[in-house]
Design an enzyme around this catalytic site. Structure first.
Site, PDB file in Angstrom:
ATOM      1  N   ALA A  11       1.196  -1.451  -0.074  1.00 50.50           N
ATOM      2  CA  ALA A  11       0.016  -0.103  -0.356  1.00 50.50           C
ATOM      3  C   ALA A  11       0.724   0.765   0.244  1.00 50.50           C
ATOM      4  CB  ALA A  11      -1.037   0.542   1.131  1.00 50.50           C
ATOM      5  N   ARG A  16       1.434   3.715   1.676  1.00 51.54           N
ATOM      6  CA  ARG A  16       1.377   4.406   3.451  1.00 51.54           C
ATOM      7  C   ARG A  16       2.365   3.146   3.585  1.00 51.54           C
ATOM      8  NH1 ARG A  16      -2.883   1.408   4.433  1.00 51.54           N
ATOM      9  NH2 ARG A  16      -2.598  -0.798   5.249  1.00 51.54           N
ATOM     10  N   TYR A  17       2.983   2.391   2.818  1.00 53.77           N
ATOM     11  CA  TYR A  17       3.975   1.441   2.697  1.00 53.77           C
ATOM     12  C   TYR A  17       5.998   2.400   2.591  1.00 53.77           C
ATOM     13  CZ  TYR A  17       0.680  -0.821   6.100  1.00 53.77           C
ATOM     14  OH  TYR A  17      -0.339  -1.086   6.839  1.00 53.77           O
ATOM     15  N   THR A  18       5.363   2.451   1.137  1.00 55.11           N
ATOM     16  CA  THR A  18       6.264   2.886  -0.232  1.00 55.11           C
ATOM     17  C   THR A  18       7.278   4.074  -0.455  1.00 55.11           C
ATOM     18  OG1 THR A  18       4.233   3.028  -1.826  1.00 55.11           O
ATOM     19  CG2 THR A  18       5.590   0.334  -1.936  1.00 55.11           C
TER      20      THR A  18
END
Length: 745
Positions: free
Chosen positions: A122, A124-126
Site C-alpha cells: 500500500a 503508506r508503506y512505499t
C-alpha cells in the site's frame, strides 16, 4: 404565476436515444483522450503526466530524499486528478517496475510488486522519487515550452503535454483500453530511437525500412528473443499494428553421466513467471508434454526456470520447440500504435509518423524556449542599460535619491529611463556601486548580446534548429548508451527461418495399457494389458462399463460420436486408472447431446465402415479418421433423426448387416463406396421409419459366416438365402440367431 409553473415551462423535450448518444459520445471521447491513450508527443497518459508534474513541484528529483507515495498520491488527487486513489497509485507502481517499463520514471523504495504478478504494498508503506529519465521528460517545462491549462477546480495549472526530448512513447511504450479502441505499444531501446530520430531530422521522408535499420525492433524489459524476420517487422511498423513473436531465452546445462537440463533465463514480456510455471506444470500433469519430465522455478532476483527432459534421448531443441508450440514460452505481442496525435485526434500511426510528430513537437519546444530566453535577455539588457547609466552619472543619481521626494519620476525624466530600469536602480545595494561591478555589467551585457544574436539566428534557420535537436538526441543517446547497464539492449533479435518439426510420438516410451470407458463418458488407462473378461474397476454411482480394450501409450485412441465426428486422443495423455478417470468431454469437444458410439485404437492403414441409424453408410480410410484438434473431425454427415450408430473395422471381403426388422443381409464389401466424408449410400433397405441398423460384421467368404453367443460360435453351412445386392431388405434371420440382433463380435 407560480414558481413551479416557470420551471415546467423551461423543461426541453429530447428523444431518449439522442440524449444517450450525446452523453455516451462525451464519455467515450473523455475515456479515449483523457484516460486510456497516450499522447504521441510525450508518451504519457494524463494520470502519468500529473504524477510527474506533482513530483516535480514537490522537488522529488533524483538527488532528493525519498518521500512517501501517500504524499504524492494525495497531492495528485487534490490538485490535478479527481479520480480514485487506486488509479493514481497503480500508475505510479507501474512507472517504478523495471519489468513493466524499459526505463523506469520513478525510483521506488519498498515493495512495488514483482514479475510473478504479486501486487505492491500500500502507498503508506512505499516511498518514491523521480529518475533521470523523468527529469529529461520535463526538461524546460518552466521556460514557457508548453501550454498550461487550469486544473479541475481552477486553483492552479498543469501542463497539457511534457516538453522534454526523452522519447518516452517509444522508450516505455504503453497499453490501455478505451471505448471502441485500445492501444498496446512495445518498449524500445533509447539509443536506437535517437538514431532513428536523427535519421528523420535529416531525411523526413525516410521509409519504414530505412527507419527500422536504425530502430531494429522492440526491446522489452524482460528480454527474450524476437524471432520475426526483417520484412515482417517492417510490415508491422509500416501499418502501426501487428503481432511480434517473442520467445523465452534458454540455455543447456550439462549434468552428470551425459544428462542435460534446460534453464530459462528470460521470459516473454507481459507474461507472469508464476503463471507460466504453473501452466507448464499443469500440462506435464495432464500428460500433454510427453517430452518433459519436470519443471522447477529456482529464480531469485534473476529468472532461472529449470526444465528436465523426459530422458537423455530427447534433444533439448525438440523439447523446446514443443514447449514453444504448447506454452507461453513463445508469446505473440499484439502491437497497436493507437495514440492521440498533436491535434488531439486518436489514430493508429505508422512508425514514421510517430517519429515525425515527435521531431515536430521538439522543434516547437525549441522555438518556444528560444523565444522565452530572448524575452528574458531583453529584460536583462534593459536593466543592464539602466545600471550603466547609473555608473556614468553616479553622483547625480545619488543626489536625486537623497533630495527628491519622488526620485523615481525625476530619474525617469532626467535620464530617459524606463520604469523597470528605475526600479532596478533604486533596489541596487550601495556595496554594488564599485568599479568592479561596472566591469561585470559591461561583460554581461556583451555576453547577452552575443547570445541574443545566436538565438535570433536559431529562430530564423531551420538548419540550426535541426543541429540543436541532433545535439539533444546525441546527449540522451550518450546518457543511455548501449554500453551502460540501463542502456544495454535486452531483447535479442534472432530471425527464425525454419521451424523445428517435432514428432512427439517418437519420444514416447511404448508401454501396454488397458483403456476403460464408461457409459457416462469417463475414460482412464490402467497399466498393462488386463483381463478384459475380469476387470476389477469401479465406477461412479449410476455409471457402468461401456467398453474396454488393450492399447499402448504410443497409440492414437479414436472416439466416434453419434454426431458423425471422430475425436483423437493420444494414449500417453489418458488419465490414470487410480480414480474414476476424467470426463472425455473435458479432453475433446463432444456435445452434450451426442453419445460415444465406438472407442478404438486407430489403425491408419486400415479402413472403417460407418453406418447411420437408417442403414446408410460408407467406408473411410483410417488415415482420414485422425483428428488434429480438440474439436474433432466431421466424417459422417448426419441429422437428429438419422444419427451415426456403428463404426466397424473392415477385415473381410463380405459384410453382414442386421436390422431391427429381424432381417439379415449379406453382400460383398466391394459394393460399399469409400469416401473421405459424406452421408454414404443405402446399405440395407427398411420399409418402416422406426426400423434401424443393429449390427454389422465383416468376414471372408472362404472362412464362412457365423455368430457368437454365450454357448459358443454358430456357423451357417449355406449363406445363399441371405446374400443379395447392397440396398436390399435381406432375408429373415436364421434360426438360433441372437435376439439382440448382434453378431457377438
Amino acid at each position: 404565476m407560480r414558481k413551479t409553473d416557470n420551471i415546467v415551462e423551461n423543461i426541453s423535450s429530447q428523444q431518449l436515444s439522442d440524449a444517450l448518444s450525446e452523453r455516451y459520445l462525451s464519455y467515450a471521447v473523455s475515456t479515449i483522450v483523457s484516460r486510456a491513450l497516450p499522447d504521441v508527443r510525450d508518451g504519457l497518459k494524463p494520470v502519468h503526466r500529473r504524477i510527474l508534474y506533482s513530483m516535480l513541484r514537490q522537488k522529488l528529483s533524483p538527488s532528493a530524499a525519498f518521500r512517501k507515495c501517500a504524499t504524492v498520491v494525495g497531492d495528485v488527487l487534490g490538485h490535478y486528478h479527481p479520480h480514485g486513489d487506486s488509479s493514481v497509485y497503480d500508475a505510479m507502481v507501474r512507472l517504478a517496475q523495471d519489468f513493466s517499463v524499459r526505463y523506469p520514471l520513478i525510483d521506488g523504495q519498498g515493495n512495488f510488486g514483482n514479475i510473478d504478478g504479486d501486487h505492491g504494498a500500500a502507498y503508506r508503506y512505499t516511498e518514491s522519487k523521480m529518475t533521470d529519465a523523468a527529469m529529461l521528460i520535463m526538461e524546460g517545462i518552466d521556460e514557457n515550452s508548453v501550454d498550461m491549462m487550469p486544473n479541475f477546480d481552477g486553483t492552479t495549472v498543469e501542463p497539457t503535454v511534457m516538453p522534454g526530448a526523452f522519447p518516452n512513447l517509444l522508450a516505455n511504450g504503453g497499453m490501455g483500453i478505451a471505448v471502441g479502441m485500445a492501444t498496446n505499444i512495445p518498449t524500445h531501446n533509447v539509443s536506437e530511437i535517437c538514431d532513428a530520430l536523427n535519421l528523420v531530422i535529416d531525411k523526413p521522408d525516410a521509409t519504414t525500412a530505412q527507419i527500422m535499420k536504425k530502430l531494429v525492433g522492440p526491446d522489452f524489459p524482460t528480454g527474450g528473443v524476437l524471432i520475426d524476420d526483417f520484412d515482417t517487422i517492417c510490415k508491422i511498423y509500416d501499418c502501426g499494428r501487428g503481432a511480434f513473436r517473442i520467445r523465452a531465452k534458454w540455455e543447456i546445462e550439462k549434468l552428470e553421466r551425459g544428462a542435460e537440463q534446460v534453464v530459462i533465463t528470460e521470459i516473454p514480456y507481459g507474461i507472469y513467471k508464476s503463471k507460466l510455471v504453473e501452466q507448464i506444470a499443469d500440462l506435464i500433469d495432464a500428460k500433454k508434454l510427453p517430452l518433459v519430465e519436470d519443471i522447477v522455478d529456482e529464480s531469485t532476483t534473476d529468472i532461472r526456470i529449470v526444465i528436465t527432459p523426459k530422458s537423455r534421448n530427447v534433444p533439448a531443441e525438440k523439447m523446446m520447440a514443443h514447449l514453444f508450440a504448447m506454452t507461453d514460452l513463445e508469446y505473440k505481442f499484439n502491437m497497436n500504435f493507437n495514440v492521440v496525435d498533436s491535434k488531439g485526434t486518436p489514430r493508429v500511426m505508422p512508425i514514421g509518423d510517430v517519429l515525425r510528430e515527435f521531431v515536430k513537437h521538439q522543434k516547437i519546444v525549441l522555438q518556444r524556449r528560444t523565444k522565452w530566453r530572448l524575452t528574458n535577455i531583453d529584460k536583462r539588457l534593459e536593466i543592464l542599460g539602466g545600471l550603466l547609466i547609473v555608473y556614468l552619472n553616479l553622483d547625480r543619481v545619488i543626489e536625486i535619491i537623497r533630495n527628491e521626494d519622488d526620485p523615481k519620476a525625476v530619474l525617469m525624466s532626467e535620464f530617459q529611463l524606463t520604469e523597470v530600469q528605475v526600479e532596478s536602480i533604486l533596489n541596487t545595494r550601495l556595496r554594488s556601486l564599485r568599479k568592479l561591478e561596472e566591469m561585470e555589467i559591461k561583460k554581461e551585457d556583451k555576453s547577452l548580446r552575443e547570445e541574443k544574436d545566436k538565438l535570433q539566428l536559431l529562430l530564423e534557420s531551420e538548419e540550426l534548429q535541426n543541429a540543436q535537436l541532433h545535439s539533444w538526441f546525441d546527449d540522451i543517446k550518450k546518457q543511455f548508451a548501449k554500453n551502460t547497464v540501463v542502456g544495454k539492449r535486452r531483447t535479442e533479435w534472432v530471425p527464425v527461418s525454419g521451424e523445428v518439426t517435432v514428432n512427439v510420438d517418437e519420444f514416447i516410451e511404448k508401454e501396454p495399457i488397458t483403456v476403460v470407458l464408461s457409459n457416462m463418458g469417463w475414460i482412464r488407462a490402467a497399466k498393462g494389458h488386463l483381463d478384459l473378461n475380469n476387470l476389477d474397476v469401479k465406477f461412479k454411482e449410476g455409471d457402468d462399463l461401456l467398453t474396454a480394450f488393450h492399447a499402448n501409450t504410443t497409440d492414437k485412441i479414436n472416439l466416434f460420436a453419434s454426431g458423425g465426428k471422430m475425436f483423437t486422443i493420444n494414449g500417453s495423455e489418458l488419465p490414470s486408472a487410480r480414480g474414476f478417470g476424467e470426463s472425455v468431454r473435458m479432453m475433446v469437444d463432444i456435445s452434450a447431446d451426442e453419445n460415444i458410439i465406438k472407442a478404438f485404437v486407430l489403425d491408419t492403414s486400415a479402413k472403417y465402415l460407418l453406418v447411420a441409424r437408417h442403414g446408410v453408410g460408407f467406408i473411410v480410410a483410417g488415415e482420414s479418421c485422425l483428428a488434429q484438434t480438440k474439436s474433432g473431425k466431421q466424417i459422417m454427415n448426419v441429422d437428429s433423426k438419422d444419427s451415426a450408430v456403428l463404426c466397424v473395422k473392415v477385415d473381410g471381403d463380405m459384410v453382414a448387416l442386421s436390422g431391427s426388422n429381424d432381417k439379415l443381409l449379406i453382400f460383398e464389401t466391394d459394393q460399399i463406396p469409400e469416401m473421405q466424408r459424406g452421408k454414404g449410400v443405402i446399405l440395407q433397405k427398411y420399409n418402416a421409419d422406426r426400423t434401424c441398423t443393429i449390427d454389422a460384421m465383416f468376414f471372408n467368404k472362404e472362412e464362412g459366416f457365423g455368430w457368437t453367443t454365450g454357448r459358443g460360435t454358430t456357423k451357417l453351412d449355406d449363406i445363399t438365402p441371405w446374400v443379395a445386392k447392397r440396398a436390399s431388405q435381406g432375408h429373415t434371420i436364421p434360426v438360433g440367431f441372437p435376439r439382440s440382433g448382434k453378431f457377438g463380435k
